[in-house]
Design an enzyme around this catalytic site. Sequence first.
Site, PDB file in Angstrom:
ATOM      1  N   ASP A 149       0.905  -1.409  -0.186  1.00 58.52           N
ATOM      2  CA  ASP A 149      -0.138  -0.361  -0.172  1.00 58.52           C
ATOM      3  C   ASP A 149       0.830   1.492  -0.138  1.00 58.52           C
ATOM      4  OD1 ASP A 149      -2.290  -0.789  -0.097  1.00 58.52           O
ATOM      5  OD2 ASP A 149      -2.388  -1.730   2.320  1.00 58.52           O
TER       6      ASP A 149
ATOM      7  N   ASP B  79      -7.099  -1.572  -4.880  1.00 61.82           N
ATOM      8  CA  ASP B  79      -8.239  -1.270  -3.566  1.00 61.82           C
ATOM      9  C   ASP B  79      -8.641  -0.173  -4.261  1.00 61.82           C
ATOM     10  OD1 ASP B  79      -6.556  -2.333  -1.942  1.00 61.82           O
ATOM     11  OD2 ASP B  79      -5.664  -1.278  -0.441  1.00 61.82           O
TER      12      ASP B  79
END
Length: 180
Positions: A132, A150
Amino acid sequence: MKIPRIAYAAYGFALVVIVLDQITKAWVLSGMHMLDVNGAMLDRELWGYRSVEVLGDIFRITFVANYGVSFGLFGDGSARWFLSIFAVVISIALGWWALRADRRLLITAIGLVMGGAIGNLIDRVRFGFVVDFLDFSGTNLFPWVFNIADSAITIGVALLLLDSLLSERAAKVGLAAEKS
């Protein structure tokens, strides 16, 4: 079995998401010096939160090794293989659904969710965690760090809901027209 032309659009969207997701993750890992010269991940002790300001407190590139799922669930990494298998099952189901879908919005949604699931699956299998890096936490509106996959999943799910509402409304309008 012949694959309908519209299904190829879903697979194309998925492929674009996967490629963009993996390219941006590789860029972040190399730019944050998280990879060695052979492209392998460096020692686990070096992993953690490395951050580069892009737009002051509004937006940062922050490397986070996410061992869990949204909101820190399963953050200890214990669900790695369960989550990987789940992503495979979801991707197969979405790929099958794309063969039967006939609406452009639905096809787009399926492709985005499928691509996001596969993008994060690649990380889980390859590294044991999801990379991330998109960090808008400085805005105090969204405290989580996320990635392209995401984002694609979130947008895809929103489009699935929108498609459901629109197709339900169209069905009601169609029934009303038949009755009159």
